[in-house]
Design a protein around this motif. Structure first.
Motif, PDB file in Angstrom:
ATOM      1  N   ASN A 138      -0.451  -3.011   7.085  1.00  0.00           N
ATOM      2  CA  ASN A 138       0.787  -3.046   7.859  1.00  0.00           C
ATOM      3  C   ASN A 138       1.054  -1.699   8.528  1.00  0.00           C
ATOM      4  O   ASN A 138       1.482  -1.636   9.679  1.00  0.00           O
ATOM      5  CB  ASN A 138       1.960  -3.424   6.958  1.00  0.00           C
ATOM      6  CG  ASN A 138       2.130  -4.923   6.876  1.00  0.00           C
ATOM      7  OD1 ASN A 138       1.595  -5.659   7.709  1.00  0.00           O
ATOM      8  ND2 ASN A 138       2.838  -5.385   5.876  1.00  0.00           N
ATOM      9  N   GLU A 139       0.770  -0.611   7.786  1.00  0.00           N
ATOM     10  CA  GLU A 139       1.011   0.710   8.367  1.00  0.00           C
ATOM     11  C   GLU A 139       0.032   1.001   9.497  1.00  0.00           C
ATOM     12  O   GLU A 139       0.403   1.574  10.520  1.00  0.00           O
ATOM     13  CB  GLU A 139       0.923   1.779   7.272  1.00  0.00           C
ATOM     14  CG  GLU A 139       2.183   1.835   6.443  1.00  0.00           C
ATOM     15  CD  GLU A 139       2.165   2.955   5.427  1.00  0.00           C
ATOM     16  OE1 GLU A 139       1.350   3.881   5.567  1.00  0.00           O
ATOM     17  OE2 GLU A 139       2.978   2.877   4.480  1.00  0.00           O
ATOM     18  N   LEU A 140      -1.214   0.574   9.292  1.00  0.00           N
ATOM     19  CA  LEU A 140      -2.197   0.792  10.351  1.00  0.00           C
ATOM     20  C   LEU A 140      -1.840  -0.001  11.604  1.00  0.00           C
ATOM     21  O   LEU A 140      -1.954   0.489  12.721  1.00  0.00           O
ATOM     22  CB  LEU A 140      -3.586   0.387   9.858  1.00  0.00           C
ATOM     23  CG  LEU A 140      -4.200   1.318   8.815  1.00  0.00           C
ATOM     24  CD1 LEU A 140      -5.517   0.755   8.324  1.00  0.00           C
ATOM     25  CD2 LEU A 140      -4.412   2.705   9.387  1.00  0.00           C
ATOM     26  N   TRP A 141      -1.397  -1.236  11.388  1.00  0.00           N
ATOM     27  CA  TRP A 141      -0.989  -2.060  12.533  1.00  0.00           C
ATOM     28  C   TRP A 141       0.178  -1.412  13.259  1.00  0.00           C
ATOM     29  O   TRP A 141       0.244  -1.400  14.485  1.00  0.00           O
ATOM     30  CB  TRP A 141      -0.602  -3.460  12.063  1.00  0.00           C
ATOM     31  CG  TRP A 141      -1.770  -4.309  11.688  1.00  0.00           C
ATOM     32  CD1 TRP A 141      -3.061  -4.166  12.122  1.00  0.00           C
ATOM     33  CD2 TRP A 141      -1.776  -5.420  10.795  1.00  0.00           C
ATOM     34  NE1 TRP A 141      -3.852  -5.106  11.550  1.00  0.00           N
ATOM     35  CE2 TRP A 141      -3.099  -5.907  10.731  1.00  0.00           C
ATOM     36  CE3 TRP A 141      -0.790  -6.069  10.048  1.00  0.00           C
ATOM     37  CZ2 TRP A 141      -3.468  -6.996   9.953  1.00  0.00           C
ATOM     38  CZ3 TRP A 141      -1.161  -7.153   9.273  1.00  0.00           C
ATOM     39  CH2 TRP A 141      -2.482  -7.616   9.224  1.00  0.00           C
ATOM     40  N   LYS A 147       0.816   3.105  19.383  1.00  0.00           N
ATOM     41  CA  LYS A 147      -0.109   3.739  20.312  1.00  0.00           C
ATOM     42  C   LYS A 147      -0.324   2.857  21.542  1.00  0.00           C
ATOM     43  O   LYS A 147      -0.341   3.329  22.672  1.00  0.00           O
ATOM     44  CB  LYS A 147      -1.454   3.961  19.593  1.00  0.00           C
ATOM     45  CG  LYS A 147      -2.025   5.355  19.826  1.00  0.00           C
ATOM     46  CD  LYS A 147      -3.432   5.471  19.249  1.00  0.00           C
ATOM     47  CE  LYS A 147      -3.451   5.602  17.737  1.00  0.00           C
ATOM     48  NZ  LYS A 147      -4.824   5.500  17.194  1.00  0.00           N
ATOM     49  N   MET A 148      -0.480   1.560  21.301  1.00  0.00           N
ATOM     50  CA  MET A 148      -0.825   0.662  22.404  1.00  0.00           C
ATOM     51  C   MET A 148       0.380   0.256  23.235  1.00  0.00           C
ATOM     52  O   MET A 148       0.318   0.187  24.453  1.00  0.00           O
ATOM     53  CB  MET A 148      -1.507  -0.602  21.867  1.00  0.00           C
ATOM     54  CG  MET A 148      -2.972  -0.385  21.528  1.00  0.00           C
ATOM     55  SD  MET A 148      -3.640  -1.723  20.532  1.00  0.00           S
ATOM     56  CE  MET A 148      -3.777  -3.028  21.723  1.00  0.00           C
ATOM     57  N   PRO A 152       7.341  -0.390  17.509  1.00  0.00           N
ATOM     58  CA  PRO A 152       6.880  -0.632  16.142  1.00  0.00           C
ATOM     59  C   PRO A 152       6.407  -2.069  15.952  1.00  0.00           C
ATOM     60  O   PRO A 152       6.903  -2.986  16.615  1.00  0.00           O
ATOM     61  CB  PRO A 152       8.117  -0.339  15.289  1.00  0.00           C
ATOM     62  CG  PRO A 152       9.262  -0.420  16.216  1.00  0.00           C
ATOM     63  CD  PRO A 152       8.762  -0.052  17.572  1.00  0.00           C
ATOM     64  N   TYR A 153       5.482  -2.227  15.019  1.00  0.00           N
ATOM     65  CA  TYR A 153       4.930  -3.557  14.767  1.00  0.00           C
ATOM     66  C   TYR A 153       5.930  -4.402  13.993  1.00  0.00           C
ATOM     67  O   TYR A 153       6.558  -3.943  13.054  1.00  0.00           O
ATOM     68  CB  TYR A 153       3.651  -3.426  13.944  1.00  0.00           C
ATOM     69  CG  TYR A 153       2.990  -4.736  13.648  1.00  0.00           C
ATOM     70  CD1 TYR A 153       2.140  -5.325  14.576  1.00  0.00           C
ATOM     71  CD2 TYR A 153       3.213  -5.390  12.441  1.00  0.00           C
ATOM     72  CE1 TYR A 153       1.539  -6.532  14.316  1.00  0.00           C
ATOM     73  CE2 TYR A 153       2.609  -6.608  12.178  1.00  0.00           C
ATOM     74  CZ  TYR A 153       1.775  -7.172  13.118  1.00  0.00           C
ATOM     75  OH  TYR A 153       1.175  -8.371  12.849  1.00  0.00           O
ATOM     76  N   ILE A 165      -3.810  -6.547  18.330  1.00  0.00           N
ATOM     77  CA  ILE A 165      -3.847  -5.522  17.289  1.00  0.00           C
ATOM     78  C   ILE A 165      -4.711  -5.973  16.120  1.00  0.00           C
ATOM     79  O   ILE A 165      -5.531  -5.224  15.601  1.00  0.00           O
ATOM     80  CB  ILE A 165      -2.420  -5.205  16.822  1.00  0.00           C
ATOM     81  CG1 ILE A 165      -1.672  -4.481  17.931  1.00  0.00           C
ATOM     82  CG2 ILE A 165      -2.439  -4.339  15.583  1.00  0.00           C
ATOM     83  CD1 ILE A 165      -0.199  -4.470  17.769  1.00  0.00           C
ATOM     84  N   LYS A 166      -4.542  -7.240  15.749  1.00  0.00           N
ATOM     85  CA  LYS A 166      -5.302  -7.721  14.603  1.00  0.00           C
ATOM     86  C   LYS A 166      -6.781  -7.878  14.935  1.00  0.00           C
ATOM     87  O   LYS A 166      -7.616  -7.944  14.040  1.00  0.00           O
ATOM     88  CB  LYS A 166      -4.717  -9.052  14.122  1.00  0.00           C
ATOM     89  CG  LYS A 166      -3.417  -8.836  13.398  1.00  0.00           C
ATOM     90  CD  LYS A 166      -2.915 -10.032  12.670  1.00  0.00           C
ATOM     91  CE  LYS A 166      -1.582  -9.709  12.015  1.00  0.00           C
ATOM     92  NZ  LYS A 166      -0.951 -10.865  11.410  1.00  0.00           N
ATOM     93  N   LYS A 167      -7.078  -7.950  16.220  1.00  0.00           N
ATOM     94  CA  LYS A 167      -8.491  -7.992  16.589  1.00  0.00           C
ATOM     95  C   LYS A 167      -9.115  -6.606  16.411  1.00  0.00           C
ATOM     96  O   LYS A 167     -10.270  -6.477  16.009  1.00  0.00           O
ATOM     97  CB  LYS A 167      -8.627  -8.436  18.045  1.00  0.00           C
ATOM     98  CG  LYS A 167      -9.987  -9.056  18.323  1.00  0.00           C
ATOM     99  CD  LYS A 167     -10.076  -9.556  19.731  1.00  0.00           C
ATOM    100  CE  LYS A 167     -11.507  -9.919  20.049  1.00  0.00           C
ATOM    101  NZ  LYS A 167     -11.702 -10.184  21.459  1.00  0.00           N
ATOM    102  N   LYS A 168      -8.314  -5.600  16.679  1.00  0.00           N
ATOM    103  CA  LYS A 168      -8.809  -4.232  16.499  1.00  0.00           C
ATOM    104  C   LYS A 168      -8.933  -3.877  15.031  1.00  0.00           C
ATOM    105  O   LYS A 168      -9.877  -3.220  14.615  1.00  0.00           O
ATOM    106  CB  LYS A 168      -7.833  -3.250  17.177  1.00  0.00           C
ATOM    107  CG  LYS A 168      -8.166  -2.958  18.610  1.00  0.00           C
ATOM    108  CD  LYS A 168      -7.382  -1.751  19.056  1.00  0.00           C
ATOM    109  CE  LYS A 168      -8.080  -1.051  20.191  1.00  0.00           C
ATOM    110  NZ  LYS A 168      -7.294   0.081  20.659  1.00  0.00           N
TER     111      LYS A 168
END
Lengths: 185, 155
Positions: A138-141, A147-148, A152-153, A165-168
């Motif tokens: 969750n924090e990485l997302w 960034k993208m 916030p997510y 995001i989840k593809k990355k």
């Protein structure tokens, strides 16, 4: 005719005075039976059942982040004893590998977290470990999303954005069959 | 002075209660909407663990609950103290899970079948053995969306 006139004079309204009482009764009933608790929890998608054992041997060792929880509720992360509160940061470092270390994941899409527990593991401990791993993702997302897209997510974002995001950074957590230690009778 | 006093005493300042039913009805509708009628009485002790990464379960009609925990004191004489599974309002075994899921599926329109979620309400003190068995059975039944019920962590 005269009769009907008399009837017209009599007001045919229904007495609504008791309406409040009726509504009060219903209100009290619902007050008593109400439980305003939204069910919350950690959402998980289980893998479909297959009779063949998945072959983890094919994976490169550096891409696998193995977490073992034994019947004494101790954690073994990549072969060494670890504490619960350092799990999240270690998982994050492993997934992103910011310093390009040779023993951490090649890239986020290749990272796999392998979770294994005993049958005697406490459910509370198991859920805490799962929670920490999910928190890492969750924090990485969230970082990636800032960034993208500069926001916030959250689950309210458009599906396309979340998918990108989840593809990355895909969430890959494989759970092995637990070993039969410490099962209480 | 006396004049004023007299006047005040005469008029009865009655508050109109005509809108009272409306107010009550408004409250009533609010509670009707937020109410969840408790469908099953718990026969096992379930205190779910705390967690931080929580998702909300949205549509109540797409969720069924499975409780795992030790039987309450009054049932211990019959059912023992080891963790048990409760489906609906009675104790169940693993073999009852597929039927339980199918019964729930019947109440859900077919287009929504893919979104049915199992909410596992498991007591924190239970060992993983029974939880794993339930998970395996769910996978074999093709019910893959699972929610580990948890409380938000209070700092």
């Amino acid at each position: 005719m005269a009769k009907s006139k008399a009837r017209d004079k009599v007001s045919t309204e229904i007495n609504a005075g008791s309406m409040a009482d009726i509504a009060f009764l219903l209100l009290i009933f619902f007050l008593v039976t109400t439980t305003i608790d939204v069910d919350k929890g950690i959402r998980v998608k289980l893998p479909p059942w297959s009779d063949e054992e998945p072959d983890i041997q094919r994976l490169k060792e550096r891409n696998v982040f193995s977490v073992l929880v034994n019947a004494q509720n101790q954690l073994l992360v990549r072969g060494e004893l670890a504490k619960l509160d350092e799990l999240k940061d270690r998982a994050k470092e492993f997934i992103m590998n910011p310093n390009n270390r040779p023993d951490l994941a090649e890239k986020p899409t290749k990272a796999i977290i392998s979770l294994k527990n005993d049958r005697g593991t406490n459910y509370k401990t198991y859920l805490q470990v799962y929670n920490e791993l999910k928190a890492a993702y969750n924090e990485l997302w969230d970082e990636e999303c800032r960034k993208m897209y500069g926001v916030p997510y959250s689950e309210d974002l458009p599906l396309a954005m979340r998918k990108a995001i989840k593809k990355k950074i895909p969430f890959v957590l494989s759970e092995a069959e637990p070993t039969n230690y410490g099962e209480e009778q | 002075m006396a004049k004023f006093k007299k006047k005040r005493g005469k008029t009865t300042p009655a508050i109109s209660t005509a809108s009272l039913p409306d107010i009550i009805f408004m409250l009533l509708f609010f509670f009707m909407v937020v109410t969840v009628l408790r469908d099953s009485e718990l026969m096992v002790r379930v205190i779910v663990p705390e967690a931080t990464e929580l998702d909300k379960l949205e549509q109540k009609s797409l969720v069924h609950y499975m409780y795992i925990g030790r039987p309450l004191k009054k049932y211990q004489a019959v059912y023992g103290t080891s963790p048990r599974l409760q489906l609906g309002d009675k104790f169940a075994t693993l073999e009852d899970i597929p039927l339980f899921i199918e019964k729930h599926k019947l109440t859900v329109p077919e287009s929504q079948h893919g979104r049915i979620t199992t909410s596992l309400r498991v007591d924190g003190d239970v060992t993983m053995g029974i939880v794993t068995d339930v998970k395996t059975k769910l996978r074999k039944s093709g019910q893959l969306l699972v929610n580990y019920s948890a409380r938000p962590k209070v700092e």
